[in-house]
Design an enzyme around this catalytic site. Sequence first.
Site, short mmCIF file in Angstrom:
data_model
loop_
_atom_site.label_atom_id
_atom_site.label_comp_id
_atom_site.label_asym_id
_atom_site.label_seq_id
_atom_site.Cartn_x
_atom_site.Cartn_y
_atom_site.Cartn_z
N ASP A 267 -72.18 -2.69 -72.76
CA ASP A 267 -72.30 -4.15 -72.77
C ASP A 267 -72.43 -4.62 -74.23
O ASP A 267 -71.68 -4.17 -75.09
CB ASP A 267 -73.50 -4.57 -71.91
CG ASP A 267 -73.49 -6.06 -71.56
OD1 ASP A 267 -72.82 -6.42 -70.57
OD2 ASP A 267 -74.12 -6.84 -72.28
N TYR B 76 -74.53 -15.11 -76.29
CA TYR B 76 -73.12 -15.35 -75.97
C TYR B 76 -72.56 -16.48 -76.82
O TYR B 76 -71.45 -16.40 -77.34
CB TYR B 76 -72.98 -15.69 -74.48
CG TYR B 76 -73.17 -14.49 -73.58
CD1 TYR B 76 -72.09 -13.84 -73.01
CD2 TYR B 76 -74.44 -14.01 -73.29
CE1 TYR B 76 -72.25 -12.74 -72.19
CE2 TYR B 76 -74.62 -12.91 -72.47
CZ TYR B 76 -73.53 -12.27 -71.92
OH TYR B 76 -73.70 -11.18 -71.12
N HIS C 265 -71.39 -0.61 -64.42
CA HIS C 265 -71.68 -1.22 -65.71
C HIS C 265 -73.00 -0.73 -66.32
O HIS C 265 -73.09 -0.56 -67.53
CB HIS C 265 -71.72 -2.74 -65.51
CG HIS C 265 -71.89 -3.50 -66.78
ND1 HIS C 265 -70.89 -3.62 -67.72
CD2 HIS C 265 -72.95 -4.20 -67.29
CE1 HIS C 265 -71.31 -4.36 -68.73
NE2 HIS C 265 -72.57 -4.71 -68.50
#
Length: 489
Positions: free
Chosen positions: A238, A387, A444
């Site tokens: 990630d 982000y 993930h």
Amino acid sequence: MQRLQVLKETFSGLDAVQQQLAICSAVAAGGILAYLMLRRREVKSIPLGEGWWGAGEKPLLEDDKVYPFKVQTSDEEIKDLHERIDRARYSDALEDGGFHYGFNSTHLKKVVSYWRHEFDWKIQVSVLNKYPHFKTKIEGLDVHFIHVRPPHRENQKVLPLMLVHGWPGSFYEFYKILPLLTENQDGLAFEVICPSIPGYGFSDAPRKQGFDSLATARVFLTLMERLGFSQFYLQGGDWGSLITTNMAQMKPQCVKGLHLNMLNSTRGFKVLMSLMIGPYLPFLVGLNREDVRRLFPFFEKNVWEILRESGYFHIQATKPDTAGCGVNDSPVGLAAYIMEKFSSWTDLSNRNLMDGGLERKFSLDDLLTNVMIYWTTGSIVSSMRFYKENLKSNPNNRIDAKTGIFVPTGLAAFPHELMHCPKSWARIRYRNIYSYTFMPRGGHFAAFEEPQLLADDIIQFVKKVEKYFKHNNNTASISILKCLMNIHK
């Protein structure tokens, strides 16, 4: 030809010692020349830069000490949580909706009931404190990390390894893999450092705009230097994948090896040709059967599925504070927002299940512990801002996107990762791939889901790198020794 003849005659006229010296000098000069030519051809690093992310102006001096830290809680903190849970308001769930619309309220009520009546945060705090925690101030931020050393054993090589998490995870993702990495593996063990990304968990949130993966990489490089490590290994998925990649780009001389369990595919002609030819003649574009199975049909698996799962991404990359204020105020909302990702990102087929398949790979205690790290620190908003900071401009125009990675690299491709990146695509950026493993299962959250699989892959990768460096060092030492022995004779 005449020059070669002159050189030959000159060399023949030297005595034995002079000939040996000439040979050694030529070998050394050739090696240096080859090394310099290689360095000229390849841009191997990006600037470190600098920053200050604390409140106010940067002071003249900054405390660089490392302090022990303990996770703590209180009856008041738990009472406030319970009161907020008791006041939660739920919507009616759709019939047979599974997790296709997100975390359905029918199962959410069951999870929250467990959280309210059975989950013991005080016990989980003691679990968190199982490993030593520390903090140190870097660029105005108190950076939190755990530091785990292996038990002392004779004839054991200990290598430093940093593990970096992503969103919506935390350092706690690595608690299952830590004992596997600190075990003796044929004379090899790891000394592990797991930091919290600034703005996540117990690390301070930046007070100024612009704190992106490059800034995080610089902070973590400073952390490793402060702990006394001049060379080390890195592992990430990630955001951790991007951060550790940036670390390897900034100081490649410090990074002995980079291991990743998430990779973004790159654009370009090679990728375009793979998409056009790959389904029919995969071997012509460097794909194998497993690549084809994971990639195609491409639009369904890599466009429509990503669109279905990336609504959060667009919100957090544009207006994180707006959505964040809601989940920061409601523990039930926070649990739904975070835990839904541990359902679909583990396996997209979990969306068909009313319980989201949450307890197929995780326990509710583990999932809620991760949620509590966000809740008790109030860090969900600052974690979402990461982000925005990384996507303020086109990420393909950033310096790190235009710079190759030349450190030894190991890639673990888990079958249920959100996007698959074939080895042929990975080579576009990662120029020195030592291992690429198609993992048999997992998604993930690799360290959280399949700690043994990930640990085994990290270990085999590191052994390959160590063997290579040992062989090269031995070869160089033998060559120099032979040269000196011949001169002595």
